[in-house]
Motif scaffolding. Structure first.
Motif, PDB file in Angstrom:
ATOM      1  N   UNK A  80      36.446  34.638  47.890  1.00  0.00           N
ATOM      2  CA  UNK A  80      35.117  35.109  48.280  1.00  0.00           C
ATOM      3  C   UNK A  80      34.053  34.614  47.305  1.00  0.00           C
ATOM      4  N   UNK A  81      34.381  34.576  46.016  1.00  0.00           N
ATOM      5  CA  UNK A  81      33.426  34.096  45.015  1.00  0.00           C
ATOM      6  C   UNK A  81      33.081  32.628  45.258  1.00  0.00           C
ATOM      7  N   UNK A  82      34.097  31.817  45.540  1.00  0.00           N
ATOM      8  CA  UNK A  82      33.862  30.398  45.827  1.00  0.00           C
ATOM      9  C   UNK A  82      32.939  30.249  47.031  1.00  0.00           C
ATOM     10  N   UNK A  83      33.164  31.067  48.041  1.00  0.00           N
ATOM     11  CA  UNK A  83      32.321  31.032  49.243  1.00  0.00           C
ATOM     12  C   UNK A  83      30.875  31.403  48.902  1.00  0.00           C
ATOM     13  N   UNK A  84      30.697  32.438  48.081  1.00  0.00           N
ATOM     14  CA  UNK A  84      29.352  32.882  47.706  1.00  0.00           C
ATOM     15  C   UNK A  84      28.630  31.814  46.890  1.00  0.00           C
ATOM     16  N   UNK A  85      29.360  31.138  45.993  1.00  0.00           N
ATOM     17  CA  UNK A  85      28.756  30.078  45.181  1.00  0.00           C
ATOM     18  C   UNK A  85      28.379  28.889  46.058  1.00  0.00           C
ATOM     19  N   UNK A  86      29.264  28.527  46.978  1.00  0.00           N
ATOM     20  CA  UNK A  86      29.007  27.402  47.881  1.00  0.00           C
ATOM     21  C   UNK A  86      27.766  27.651  48.730  1.00  0.00           C
ATOM     22  N   UNK A  87      27.598  28.884  49.164  1.00  0.00           N
ATOM     23  CA  UNK A  87      26.451  29.233  50.001  1.00  0.00           C
ATOM     24  C   UNK A  87      25.232  29.636  49.172  1.00  0.00           C
ATOM     25  N   UNK A  88      25.329  29.417  47.845  1.00  0.00           N
ATOM     26  CA  UNK A  88      24.214  29.625  46.911  1.00  0.00           C
ATOM     27  C   UNK A  88      23.712  31.067  46.883  1.00  0.00           C
ATOM     28  N   UNK A  89      24.620  32.000  47.094  1.00  0.00           N
ATOM     29  CA  UNK A  89      24.279  33.412  46.953  1.00  0.00           C
ATOM     30  C   UNK A  89      24.749  33.969  45.612  1.00  0.00           C
ATOM     31  N   UNK A  90      25.446  33.120  44.853  1.00  0.00           N
ATOM     32  CA  UNK A  90      25.977  33.531  43.560  1.00  0.00           C
ATOM     33  C   UNK A  90      25.938  32.335  42.620  1.00  0.00           C
ATOM     34  N   UNK A  91      25.491  32.567  41.376  1.00  0.00           N
ATOM     35  CA  UNK A  91      25.489  31.496  40.387  1.00  0.00           C
ATOM     36  C   UNK A  91      26.915  31.178  39.952  1.00  0.00           C
ATOM     37  N   UNK A  92      27.125  29.970  39.466  1.00  0.00           N
ATOM     38  CA  UNK A  92      28.474  29.495  39.172  1.00  0.00           C
ATOM     39  C   UNK A  92      29.204  30.371  38.164  1.00  0.00           C
ATOM     40  N   UNK A  93      28.534  30.788  37.104  1.00  0.00           N
ATOM     41  CA  UNK A  93      29.189  31.582  36.060  1.00  0.00           C
ATOM     42  C   UNK A  93      28.858  33.070  36.143  1.00  0.00           C
ATOM     43  N   UNK A  94      28.284  33.479  37.251  1.00  0.00           N
ATOM     44  CA  UNK A  94      27.892  34.878  37.403  1.00  0.00           C
ATOM     45  C   UNK A  94      29.102  35.747  37.748  1.00  0.00           C
ATOM     46  N   UNK A  95      29.188  36.902  37.099  1.00  0.00           N
ATOM     47  CA  UNK A  95      30.267  37.846  37.398  1.00  0.00           C
ATOM     48  C   UNK A  95      29.782  38.790  38.498  1.00  0.00           C
ATOM     49  N   UNK A  96      30.421  38.761  39.651  1.00  0.00           N
ATOM     50  CA  UNK A  96      29.918  39.512  40.817  1.00  0.00           C
ATOM     51  C   UNK A  96      30.318  40.983  40.790  1.00  0.00           C
ATOM     52  N   UNK A  97      29.801  41.697  39.824  1.00  0.00           N
ATOM     53  CA  UNK A  97      30.151  43.105  39.722  1.00  0.00           C
ATOM     54  C   UNK A  97      28.899  43.911  39.415  1.00  0.00           C
ATOM     55  N   UNK A  98      28.722  45.023  40.090  1.00  0.00           N
ATOM     56  CA  UNK A  98      27.538  45.858  39.898  1.00  0.00           C
ATOM     57  C   UNK A  98      27.786  46.893  38.811  1.00  0.00           C
ATOM     58  N   UNK A  99      26.743  47.223  38.066  1.00  0.00           N
ATOM     59  CA  UNK A  99      26.864  48.215  36.993  1.00  0.00           C
ATOM     60  C   UNK A  99      27.344  49.554  37.524  1.00  0.00           C
ATOM     61  N   UNK A 100      26.897  49.925  38.720  1.00  0.00           N
ATOM     62  CA  UNK A 100      27.245  51.230  39.277  1.00  0.00           C
ATOM     63  C   UNK A 100      28.597  51.241  39.994  1.00  0.00           C
ATOM     64  N   UNK A 101      29.272  50.103  40.025  1.00  0.00           N
ATOM     65  CA  UNK A 101      30.517  50.024  40.793  1.00  0.00           C
ATOM     66  C   UNK A 101      31.645  50.839  40.171  1.00  0.00           C
ATOM     67  N   UNK A 102      31.693  50.883  38.831  1.00  0.00           N
ATOM     68  CA  UNK A 102      32.820  51.533  38.158  1.00  0.00           C
ATOM     69  C   UNK A 102      32.322  52.418  37.019  1.00  0.00           C
ATOM     70  N   UNK A 103      32.215  53.718  37.239  1.00  0.00           N
ATOM     71  CA  UNK A 103      31.792  54.610  36.153  1.00  0.00           C
ATOM     72  C   UNK A 103      32.884  54.741  35.096  1.00  0.00           C
ATOM     73  N   UNK A 104      32.459  54.804  33.857  1.00  0.00           N
ATOM     74  CA  UNK A 104      33.382  54.972  32.736  1.00  0.00           C
ATOM     75  C   UNK A 104      33.501  56.464  32.416  1.00  0.00           C
ATOM     76  N   UNK A 105      34.704  57.013  32.524  1.00  0.00           N
ATOM     77  CA  UNK A 105      34.914  58.423  32.216  1.00  0.00           C
ATOM     78  C   UNK A 105      34.855  58.639  30.710  1.00  0.00           C
ATOM     79  N   UNK A 106      34.166  59.696  30.303  1.00  0.00           N
ATOM     80  CA  UNK A 106      33.993  59.998  28.883  1.00  0.00           C
ATOM     81  C   UNK A 106      34.664  61.321  28.548  1.00  0.00           C
ATOM     82  N   UNK A 107      35.219  61.400  27.360  1.00  0.00           N
ATOM     83  CA  UNK A 107      35.884  62.619  26.915  1.00  0.00           C
ATOM     84  C   UNK A 107      35.137  63.221  25.729  1.00  0.00           C
TER      85      UNK A 107
END
Length: 232
Positions: A80-107
């Motif tokens: 999917x990343x290769x497809x996004x880069x080919x279609x110019x929706x993602x930069x070549x070295x960009x990590x396709x992950x959102x800050x809000x995607x994975x909350x870090x649990x704190x103790x």
């Protein structure tokens, strides 16, 4: 920012992670799409939410580490990343992950309030933040139906405190200011858009009037000393 209102639920956490899943009633509460919460990511390093049941943080670095550890090796994701880069929706070295995607649990984080939201703002943002806090006034509470008190504390010193002591259908008092209020609820525009509006004014008509959309806009109400709010 802390309050003793409704506590966070699992659905509430998911509503921060995914747009449009807010547990708030769409007609009665401001902020039910999650867009405002996403906006603050442009001027903070991380957002921490503390409750009496669970503590978690949204932090770009943590999301990147999670991606690299658990997702980067997935053939499906790489395709999917290769497809996004080919279609110019993602930069070549960009990590396709959102800050809000994975909350870090704190103790080991104690919560003094039912909910606290702690922000670590980016360098250079203190000035604009203080400017916004300075603009908070008695009028700020006029059209926020679920907020009765605002306290601003800086360096452990209270610098501003606003109390809504009267809030009836026709009258609102905040600190020593009182407004008459005319409200119209459950209006319908073009058969499918529901909205409410309210008009507030003081007997002495002293202060300049502005339009509000819950919060103050820069639009004056011409020569009338009225505060007018319309919200969908």
């Amino acid at each position: 920012m802390s309050n003793n209102g409704e506590p966070f639920s699992l659905d509430g956490v998911e509503s921060l992670m995914f747009t449009g899943l807010s547990t708030k009633n769409k007609f009665e509460y401001i902020g039910n799409k999650g867009l405002g919460f996403r906006y603050i990511l442009s001027w903070v390093n991380w957002v921490e939410v503390r409750t009496r049941d669970v503590n978690f943080r949204f932090f770009k670095d943590f999301s990147v580490r999670f991606y690299e550890k658990y997702l980067q090796g997935s053939t499906l994701i790489q395709t999917r990343i290769v497809k996004e880069i080919t279609e110019k929706r993602l930069l070549k070295n960009e990590i396709p992950i959102a800050t809000l995607a994975f909350p870090e649990l704190l103790k080991d984080k104690k919560a003094e309030y039912i909910t606290s939201v702690i922000l670590q703002f980016k360098e250079g943002q203190l000035g604009p933040i203080e400017e916004q806090l300075e603009k908070i006034s008695e009028e700020t509470l006029l059209f926020l139906p679920n907020i009765r008190k605002i306290v601003v504390v800086k360096d452990r010193e209270t610098i501003k405190e606003l109390h809504k002591t009267v809030d009836t259908e026709q009258l609102i008092t905040v600190n020593d200011k009182t407004w008459n209020v005319y409200r119209k609820k459950d209006q319908v525009y073009k058969d499918n858009v529901k909205f409410n509006y309210a008009i507030a004014w003081q007997d002495n008509m002293e202060d300049a009037g502005y339009f509000y959309n819950y919060f103050k806009t820069d639009v004056r109400t011409l020569e009338f000393t009225l505060y007018y709010s319309c919200y969908f």
